[in-house]
Design a protein around this motif. Structure first.
Motif, short mmCIF file in Angstrom:
data_model
loop_
_atom_site.label_atom_id
_atom_site.label_comp_id
_atom_site.label_asym_id
_atom_site.label_seq_id
_atom_site.Cartn_x
_atom_site.Cartn_y
_atom_site.Cartn_z
N ASP A 173 0.86 -1.19 0.00
CA ASP A 173 0.00 0.00 0.00
C ASP A 173 0.89 1.23 0.00
O ASP A 173 1.09 1.87 1.04
CB ASP A 173 -0.91 -0.03 1.23
CG ASP A 173 -1.95 1.08 1.23
OD1 ASP A 173 -2.11 1.76 0.20
OD2 ASP A 173 -2.61 1.26 2.27
N PRO A 174 1.47 1.60 -1.16
CA PRO A 174 2.44 2.69 -1.22
C PRO A 174 1.93 3.97 -0.58
O PRO A 174 0.83 4.44 -0.87
CB PRO A 174 2.65 2.87 -2.73
CG PRO A 174 2.35 1.52 -3.31
CD PRO A 174 1.22 0.99 -2.48
N GLY A 175 2.74 4.53 0.30
CA GLY A 175 2.35 5.73 1.02
C GLY A 175 1.99 5.45 2.47
O GLY A 175 1.86 6.37 3.28
N THR A 176 1.83 4.16 2.79
CA THR A 176 1.54 3.75 4.16
C THR A 176 2.39 2.53 4.49
O THR A 176 2.34 1.53 3.77
CB THR A 176 0.05 3.40 4.34
OG1 THR A 176 -0.75 4.55 4.05
CG2 THR A 176 -0.23 2.95 5.77
N PHE A 177 3.17 2.60 5.55
CA PHE A 177 3.96 1.47 6.01
C PHE A 177 3.22 0.82 7.18
O PHE A 177 2.74 1.51 8.09
CB PHE A 177 5.35 1.91 6.46
CG PHE A 177 6.20 2.46 5.34
CD1 PHE A 177 5.94 2.14 4.02
CD2 PHE A 177 7.27 3.30 5.63
CE1 PHE A 177 6.73 2.66 2.99
CE2 PHE A 177 8.06 3.82 4.61
CZ PHE A 177 7.79 3.50 3.29
N TYR A 178 3.16 -0.51 7.17
CA TYR A 178 2.31 -1.24 8.12
C TYR A 178 3.10 -1.79 9.29
O TYR A 178 4.18 -2.36 9.13
CB TYR A 178 1.59 -2.37 7.40
CG TYR A 178 0.44 -1.90 6.54
CD1 TYR A 178 -0.88 -2.23 6.85
CD2 TYR A 178 0.65 -1.09 5.43
CE1 TYR A 178 -1.94 -1.79 6.07
CE2 TYR A 178 -0.39 -0.63 4.65
CZ TYR A 178 -1.70 -0.98 4.97
OH TYR A 178 -2.74 -0.53 4.19
N GLY A 179 2.55 -1.61 10.49
CA GLY A 179 3.16 -2.11 11.71
C GLY A 179 2.29 -3.18 12.36
O GLY A 179 1.08 -3.23 12.16
N ASP A 180 2.92 -4.03 13.15
CA ASP A 180 2.22 -5.12 13.84
C ASP A 180 1.92 -4.71 15.28
O ASP A 180 2.68 -3.94 15.88
CB ASP A 180 3.09 -6.38 13.86
CG ASP A 180 3.55 -6.79 12.46
OD1 ASP A 180 2.85 -6.47 11.48
OD2 ASP A 180 4.62 -7.44 12.37
N GLY A 181 0.85 -5.29 15.82
CA GLY A 181 0.57 -5.02 17.23
C GLY A 181 -0.86 -5.29 17.60
O GLY A 181 -1.70 -5.60 16.75
N GLY A 182 -1.13 -5.16 18.88
CA GLY A 182 -2.48 -5.36 19.40
C GLY A 182 -2.91 -4.16 20.23
O GLY A 182 -2.08 -3.49 20.86
N SER A 305 3.30 8.09 16.00
CA SER A 305 2.83 7.11 15.02
C SER A 305 3.82 6.89 13.89
O SER A 305 3.87 5.79 13.31
CB SER A 305 1.48 7.53 14.45
OG SER A 305 1.59 8.68 13.62
N ARG A 306 4.66 7.87 13.57
CA ARG A 306 5.63 7.71 12.49
C ARG A 306 6.71 6.70 12.86
O ARG A 306 7.48 6.26 11.99
CB ARG A 306 6.26 9.06 12.12
CG ARG A 306 7.18 9.64 13.18
CD ARG A 306 7.53 11.09 12.88
NE ARG A 306 8.29 11.21 11.65
CZ ARG A 306 9.35 11.99 11.50
NH1 ARG A 306 9.81 12.70 12.53
NH2 ARG A 306 9.98 12.07 10.35
N GLY A 307 6.76 6.32 14.11
CA GLY A 307 7.70 5.30 14.54
C GLY A 307 7.05 3.95 14.80
O GLY A 307 7.72 3.02 15.23
N VAL A 308 5.74 3.86 14.53
CA VAL A 308 4.98 2.65 14.83
C VAL A 308 4.46 1.97 13.56
O VAL A 308 4.52 0.76 13.41
CB VAL A 308 3.80 2.97 15.78
CG1 VAL A 308 2.91 1.75 15.98
CG2 VAL A 308 4.32 3.49 17.11
N GLY A 309 3.91 2.77 12.63
CA GLY A 309 3.31 2.23 11.43
C GLY A 309 1.82 2.05 11.57
O GLY A 309 1.25 2.17 12.66
N HIS A 310 1.18 1.75 10.45
CA HIS A 310 -0.27 1.58 10.42
C HIS A 310 -0.62 0.23 11.04
O HIS A 310 -0.23 -0.83 10.54
CB HIS A 310 -0.76 1.65 8.97
CG HIS A 310 -2.23 1.48 8.81
ND1 HIS A 310 -3.15 2.02 9.67
CD2 HIS A 310 -2.96 0.80 7.86
CE1 HIS A 310 -4.36 1.71 9.27
NE2 HIS A 310 -4.28 0.97 8.18
N LEU A 311 -1.38 0.26 12.13
CA LEU A 311 -1.70 -0.95 12.89
C LEU A 311 -3.01 -1.58 12.44
O LEU A 311 -3.73 -2.18 13.25
CB LEU A 311 -1.78 -0.61 14.39
CG LEU A 311 -0.50 -0.06 15.01
CD1 LEU A 311 -0.72 0.38 16.45
CD2 LEU A 311 0.63 -1.09 14.93
#
Length: 369
Positions: A173-182, A305-311
């Motif tokens: 999804d170019p423009g959004t980097f995805y992060g893992d988590g709960g 959030s820029r250090g976490v990614g899209h959760l």
């Protein structure tokens, strides 16, 4: 959802404030260690120009933790902070694969984090799943109050792990980097440190094809593409439509959700103290939210959030947990949660801080660094 009614003047849906005083009793987040974007660029996993445009620093990357387990870990924190694990409904929202086929991750969260026998239900709506679950939770609690069951609590969880081969967190999804988590949220019809002042969700189903493109319906997951490619789907969708019309439809739905939530809360945009927005890259965030609404980055959770990614479904709960846990909000502050998910659905919630919970002064916001 019960907060939506027909406006007598226009006949269009209009949100109203929750029928009773619905409160947030606890929240929690569990995040794995961060992977620096610069390392991903150096390894050839991410395009340098795209990384620059997003201005992302890192994303949370799970090792072998399953998505529902991360949700359960966040749930245990939220329940402990909320003072009780007595819940009458569990809602688990997710974006991507949960680790098993034809399986109920909500029941896993219930078994390992709660241990009771109330209904445990999975919620879709991809990136808007957490907010969709919030709306269902508010309805459940409001209905309980009307029926004389004033002691209800609802546990909302989200959990995602964006792993290969099906998903490329840097390029799918170019423009959004995805992060893992709960993430997790405990809502109550009786007590809590914050309350839901207004809540609204608006759909724009004419845009559902943006994440489907021209691909035919498949008979199994990844029938047509071995890796999720949302950019390819978007290009197919836009090839037969005017971009300006698509942008206008999206903006109208977002504005409707925002206007309804603010009206239900009896507030104006200028009254909002802090904003919790989707964890998009800076370019997307500016185009979709900051520039459109005149919001400064310093009033959002961007620096975190820029250090976490899209959760996935969990950005809003995670962002709120960060604001509360870091002491960035206090009694009387209004926090606006904004969300969007494929389909497309747009949600907004106005949350009022009533007090600073005791754990906020000493607890971190991520559970695991």
């Amino acid at each position: 959802m019960t907060e939506e009614h027909l406006d007598p003047a226009s006949g269009a849906p209009s949100a109203q404030a929750p029928g009773q005083d619905i409160r947030i009793a606890g929240c929690g987040v569990w995040l794995p260690p961060r992977a620096p974007v610069a390392q991903a660029v150096a390894a050839g996993l991410c395009d340098e120009a795209l990384a620059t445009a997003t201005a992302m620093v890192s994303v949370a990357v799970a090792q072998d933790e399953p998505a529902p387990e991360m949700a359960a870990r966040a749930a245990r924190t939220a329940l402990a902070r909320g003072g009780s694990d007595d819940v009458s409904l569990i809602l688990h929202a997710s974006f991507f694969y949960q680790g098993h086929d034809l399986w109920a991750p909500a029941s896993y969260v219930q078994r390992v984090a709660v241990g009771n026998h109330c209904p445990a239900i999975e919620v879709g709506q991809v990136s808007n799943g957490g907010m969709a679950a919030l709306g269902l939770a508010v309805d459940h609690l409001s209905a309980g109050r009307r029926a004389g069951a004033a002691g209800r609590r609802v546990l909302v969880t989200t959990g995602d792990a964006f792993r290969p081969p099906g998903f490329d967190r840097w390029r799918s999804d170019p423009g959004t980097f995805y992060g893992d988590g709960g993430t997790a949220l405990v809502l109550s019809s009786q007590e809590g440190f914050a309350r839901i002042r207004g809540l609204a969700t608006v759909s724009a189903p004419e845009l559902e094809g943006m994440h489907r493109g021209d691909d035919p319906f498949g008979s199994a997951p990844f029938s047509h593409r071995p890796v999720v490619d949302l950019e390819a789907c978007k290009k197919d969708f836009l090839a037969s439509r005017r971009v300006t019309q698509v942008i206008a439809a999206s903006a109208a739905a977002q504005d409707a959700a925002l206007g309804q939530a603010l009206a239900a809360a009896g507030a104006e945009l200028a009254d909002i103290d802090r904003f919790v927005l989707p964890h998009m890259g800076r370019k997307r965030l500016r185009a979709g939210f900051l520039n459109r609404l005149g919001i400064g980055e310093d009033r959002t959770t961007w620096e975190w959030s820029r250090g976490v990614g899209h959760l996935g479904a969990g950005d809003q709960i995670a962002g709120f947990d960060h604001l509360v846990g870091s002491g960035s909000v206090g009694p009387g502050d209004l926090v606006l949660w904004m969300s969007v998910g494929a389909g497309f659905t747009y949600s907004c919630a106005v949350v009022e801080m009533l007090e600073r919970p005791g754990w906020a002064a000493t607890a971190g916001t991520a559970g695991a660094a």
